[in-house]
Design a protein around this motif. Structure first.
Motif, PDB file in Angstrom:
ATOM      1  N   UNK A 256      41.103  60.555  64.810  1.00 14.65           N
ATOM      2  CA  UNK A 256      40.870  61.848  64.867  1.00 14.65           C
ATOM      3  C   UNK A 256      41.648  62.556  66.314  1.00 14.65           C
ATOM      4  N   UNK A 257      41.506  61.625  67.156  1.00 12.56           N
ATOM      5  CA  UNK A 257      42.375  62.076  68.341  1.00 12.56           C
ATOM      6  C   UNK A 257      43.846  61.782  68.249  1.00 12.56           C
ATOM      7  N   UNK A 258      44.134  60.511  67.411  1.00  9.80           N
ATOM      8  CA  UNK A 258      45.662  60.506  67.210  1.00  9.80           C
ATOM      9  C   UNK A 258      46.268  61.568  66.136  1.00  9.80           C
ATOM     10  N   UNK A 259      45.616  61.899  65.109  1.00 12.28           N
ATOM     11  CA  UNK A 259      45.701  63.054  64.321  1.00 12.28           C
ATOM     12  C   UNK A 259      46.096  64.605  65.078  1.00 12.28           C
ATOM     13  N   UNK A 260      45.008  64.472  66.003  1.00 10.02           N
ATOM     14  CA  UNK A 260      45.129  65.884  66.666  1.00 10.02           C
ATOM     15  C   UNK A 260      46.386  65.905  67.749  1.00 10.02           C
ATOM     16  N   UNK A 261      46.741  64.930  68.088  1.00 10.67           N
ATOM     17  CA  UNK A 261      47.872  64.702  69.099  1.00 10.67           C
ATOM     18  C   UNK A 261      49.324  64.920  68.557  1.00 10.67           C
ATOM     19  N   UNK A 262      49.265  64.198  67.093  1.00  6.10           N
ATOM     20  CA  UNK A 262      50.459  64.558  66.224  1.00  6.10           C
ATOM     21  C   UNK A 262      50.643  65.964  65.875  1.00  6.10           C
TER      22      UNK A 262
END
Length: 119
Positions: free
Chosen positions: A9-15
């Protein structure tokens, strides 16, 4: 999980932030301190609160920060809608960003429910 960076979820929000920045680069220059700044700040708040909550000592604190992330996500979705309505974003750009944000939203809700049920 050894690190908040491992959270999908952190990775997707960074993207999503990266896409937001690229899209808002095309906004009128007079919006740099207005809608551009608002959209960017609300999008940045999403993974920032996930990371901060991850570093807290309890699930209760983590849940509080995840809920703040959802609030920032809804704020960003609203601002994207405004940008579309005033034609700063075309329909395709808006739809792509909105769908990405909906994916993050579903992941956040699921993660929050998982943490709540763990207690």
């Amino acid at each position: 999980m050894s690190n908040f960076r491992n959270l999908l979820i952190w990775q997707k929000s960074m993207s999503l932030i990266t896409k937001i920045y690229y899209s808002t680069n095309n906004f009128p220059k007079e919006e740099i301190f207005g809608l551009t700044s608002q959209i960017r700040r609300s999008s940045i708040s999403i993974p920032s609160n996930i990371a901060e909550g991850y570093g807290r000592q309890s699930d209760k604190d983590f849940l509080r920060f995840l809920n703040i992330s959802i609030g920032s996500l809804f704020e960003m979705q609203t601002q994207l809608e405004i940008a579309k309505n005033i034609t700063y974003l075309n329909e395709e750009e808006f739809n792509n960003l909105y769908e990405d944000s909906r994916e993050v939203e579903r992941m956040l809700v699921s993660f929050i429910n998982k943490l709540k049920n763990r207690n």
